[in-house]
Write an enzyme that holds these catalytic residues in place. Structure first.
Site, short mmCIF file in Angstrom:
data_model
loop_
_atom_site.label_atom_id
_atom_site.label_comp_id
_atom_site.label_asym_id
_atom_site.label_seq_id
_atom_site.Cartn_x
_atom_site.Cartn_y
_atom_site.Cartn_z
N ASP A 197 0.81 -1.22 0.00
CA ASP A 197 0.00 0.00 0.00
C ASP A 197 0.84 1.27 0.00
O ASP A 197 0.51 2.26 0.66
CB ASP A 197 -0.98 0.00 1.20
CG ASP A 197 -1.91 -1.20 1.15
OD1 ASP A 197 -2.30 -1.58 0.03
OD2 ASP A 197 -2.24 -1.75 2.21
N LYS A 213 1.64 2.07 -5.14
CA LYS A 213 2.15 1.45 -6.37
C LYS A 213 1.20 1.64 -7.54
O LYS A 213 1.63 1.82 -8.68
CB LYS A 213 2.38 -0.07 -6.16
CG LYS A 213 3.52 -0.38 -5.21
CD LYS A 213 3.73 -1.89 -5.06
CE LYS A 213 2.58 -2.60 -4.40
NZ LYS A 213 2.35 -2.21 -2.99
N GLY A 258 -4.20 -4.58 -3.80
CA GLY A 258 -5.24 -3.61 -4.10
C GLY A 258 -4.55 -2.36 -4.61
O GLY A 258 -4.08 -1.56 -3.82
N HIS A 259 -4.42 -2.25 -5.92
CA HIS A 259 -3.69 -1.11 -6.50
C HIS A 259 -4.69 -0.05 -6.95
O HIS A 259 -5.46 -0.27 -7.87
CB HIS A 259 -2.80 -1.59 -7.65
CG HIS A 259 -1.69 -2.49 -7.16
ND1 HIS A 259 -0.73 -3.03 -7.97
CD2 HIS A 259 -1.38 -2.91 -5.91
CE1 HIS A 259 0.10 -3.76 -7.24
NE2 HIS A 259 -0.28 -3.70 -6.00
N GLN A 289 2.34 -6.11 -3.29
CA GLN A 289 2.76 -6.14 -1.88
C GLN A 289 4.01 -5.26 -1.67
O GLN A 289 4.17 -4.30 -2.40
CB GLN A 289 3.01 -7.57 -1.39
CG GLN A 289 1.72 -8.40 -1.21
CD GLN A 289 1.17 -8.94 -2.50
OE1 GLN A 289 1.86 -9.58 -3.27
NE2 GLN A 289 -0.11 -8.71 -2.74
P1 IMO Z 1 -0.64 -4.26 -2.22
O1 IMO Z 1 -0.15 -4.83 -3.52
C1 IMO Z 1 -0.72 -4.50 2.13
C2 IMO Z 1 -0.49 -8.51 3.90
C3 IMO Z 1 -1.71 -8.95 4.67
C4 IMO Z 1 -1.07 -9.81 5.73
C5 IMO Z 1 0.05 -10.50 4.97
C6 IMO Z 1 -0.30 -11.89 4.47
O2 IMO Z 1 -1.96 -3.58 -2.30
O3 IMO Z 1 0.41 -3.38 -1.61
P2 IMO Z 1 -1.83 -12.73 2.46
O4 IMO Z 1 -3.30 -12.51 2.19
O5 IMO Z 1 -0.93 -12.21 1.38
O6 IMO Z 1 -1.51 -14.15 2.84
O7 IMO Z 1 -1.56 -11.87 3.80
O8 IMO Z 1 0.34 -9.68 3.85
N1 IMO Z 1 -0.74 -8.08 2.51
C7 IMO Z 1 -0.77 -6.79 2.12
N2 IMO Z 1 -0.68 -5.65 2.85
N3 IMO Z 1 -0.82 -4.44 0.80
C8 IMO Z 1 -0.89 -5.57 0.06
O9 IMO Z 1 -0.87 -5.55 -1.29
C9 IMO Z 1 -0.91 -6.82 0.72
N4 IMO Z 1 -0.98 -8.11 0.32
C10 IMO Z 1 -0.85 -8.86 1.42
O10 IMO Z 1 -2.39 -7.84 5.21
O11 IMO Z 1 -0.47 -9.01 6.72
MG MG Z 2 -2.82 -1.75 -1.85
#
Ligand code: IMO
Ligand code: MG
Length: 428
Positions: free
Chosen positions: A13, A16, A40-41, A223
């Protein structure tokens, strides 16, 4: 033409989506390389704000080819729904959206198992997005997953789904969950797969073709590095390599083809889900950083709506990230949120085990116990001007971003001061 990669340097988050959309303007091909609908982009276009979970951020650019690479775990039901929700908002994706035939599928039982695993952790869950990510990567590593090429033959696919669903329902029952209804589950899954079959392609061949033809390729990481399964705060991480190395294995493009690594860094730190967070701010400051209201620039996860935990910028973590990714261009986001503070704190070391370190410890028990060592910088206490160049920012704001670039030993490319495409200052 060299390939560019884009990666998050914190716990996800970082903004990106905004920068991917910006870079996509000059890209012919945009590739998601890993992760799945846990991402979630958020992209803000002239038509409003959109949260993309599986579809690459280039989808809003009419001429961009969009690829869901082999490293992604893609949930067919989710993807079909996401494409439906984008109808009317994006130019027709047929003929320019491709799903790697080597990518794995997230199946309905993966989601059920993700939720059960979290429930079994009781008071100490990982806080996953419940999108079935870990169970899907477990099947991939166990060599028992469904890859998208398995969906090419509808009859065979349905037959195998029925067999595995029956097996998985035994596991789900044994773990205290409710078995998935056979007909509904299989119909929903196969219906989604039927609608997506035209998009399945050999994306390795496709990408190499574009690369040879001199097309500009952007690898869109999801992520953040602190969620990387090797380099992040294990076990409070996701189940893939979220770093530039993951962009290589998740796309099939060779490492030496990548000339630029764009690192996205929010000007403070947030994390959603559990796990260590050395610079987490006390409630009052966190509330200010999180922001009030409901717009998409606020600190609520685009994927799940959960409020973010917020804190000061952690340059120990960020430098670790810049190093493992080989960041060449830095994009600093959300600087506007800091305009309300008299003073800003940035962590440059951790005090732990009787000493100080500016290397990120591997053991989360050290991260839980360490005390950040802060530098304090003056705030600018005024709204940032609608400027095109970093040089036009107030002096204190410039000093803040320059200190970041200096500490990370990376060149700053852009500074964002709002979610809109225009709210971006460039260095050159
Ligand atoms: P973007 O691409 C923020 C976090 C989850 C959790 C950990 C494991 O939008 O930046 P998972 O469902 O992947 O097994 O969860 O990773 N997490 C993210 N946190 N942004 C994301 O994606 C995330 N994708 C996974 O909150 O702590
Ligand atoms: Mg996001």
């Amino acid at each position: 033409m060299p390939v560019s990669a884009l990666v998050g340097l914190q716990w996800g988050d970082e903004g990106k989506g905004k920068i991917a959309d910006l870079l996509a303007e000059k890209a012919d091909v945009v590739v998601r390389c890993q992760g799945g609908s846990n991402a979630g982009h958020t992209v803000v276009t002239d038509n409003g704000a959109f949260s993309l979970r599986l579809v690459p951020s280039g989808i809003f650019r009419e001429n961009a080819v969009c690829v869901i690479g082999n490293g992604v775990v893609a949930d067919p039901i989710h993807l079909a729904g996401e494409l439906k929700s984008l109808e009317g908002a994006i130019p027709d994706p047929s003929g320019r959206l491709f799903i790697s035939d080597r990518a794995h599928m997230v199946m309905p039982w993966h989601k059920a198992l993700d939720i059960l695993a979290e429930e079994h952790l009781g008071q100490k869950p990982i806080g996953t997005t419940r999108q079935g990510i870990a169970p899907a990567y477990m099947d991939k590593a166990k060599r028992s997953g469904f890859r998208w090429h398995h969906a090419r033959n509808a009859g065979e696919f349905r037959k195998r789904v029925l067999i595995i669903l029956a097996e998985m329902n035994i596991v789900i029952n044994a773990l205290g969950g409710t078995a998935l209804p056979e007909k509904e589950t299989v119909d929903a899954l196969c219906g989604a797969v039927d609608s997506l079959r035209p998009y399945i392609a050999d994306t390795v061949s496709l990408l190499h073709g574009h690369h040879r033809a001199g097309k500009r390729i952007l690898l869109e990481g999801a992520q953040g590095t602190m969620l990387d399964i090797d380099f992040g705060t294990y076990p409070f991480v996701t189940s893939s390599n979220t770093t530039s190395g993951g962009c290589v294995t998740g796309s099939g493009l060779p490492p030496a083809s990548i000339a630029e690594v764009h690192g996205i860094l929010k000007s403070f730190t947030t994390r959603v889900g559990a796990g260590p967070f050395p610079t987490e701010a006390p409630d009052a400051a966190a509330a200010l950083l999180r922001g009030a209201g409901t717009n998409r620039w606020d600190e609520f996860a685009a994927a799940t709506g959960r409020p973010h935990r917020c804190g000061w910028l952690d340059l120990v973590a960020a430098r670790h990230s810049a190093r493992v990714n080989g960041v060449t261009r830095l994009h600093i986001t959300k600087l506007d949120i800091l305009s309300q503070f008299d003073e800003l704190r940035i962590a440059v070391a951790y005090r732990m085990r009787g000493g100080e370190t500016s290397d990120l410890p591997s053991d989360i028990r050290d991260l839980d116990r360490c005390e950040p060592v802060y530098e304090t910088l003056p705030g600018w206490k005024k709204q940032l001007p609608a400027c095109k160049s970093v040089a036009e920012l107030p002096e204190a704001a410039r000093n803040y971003v320059e200190r970041i670039g200096e500490f990370l030993e990376a060149d700053i490319a852009t500074v964002s001061y709002g979610p809109g495409r225009g709210q971006t200052a460039f260095t050159a």
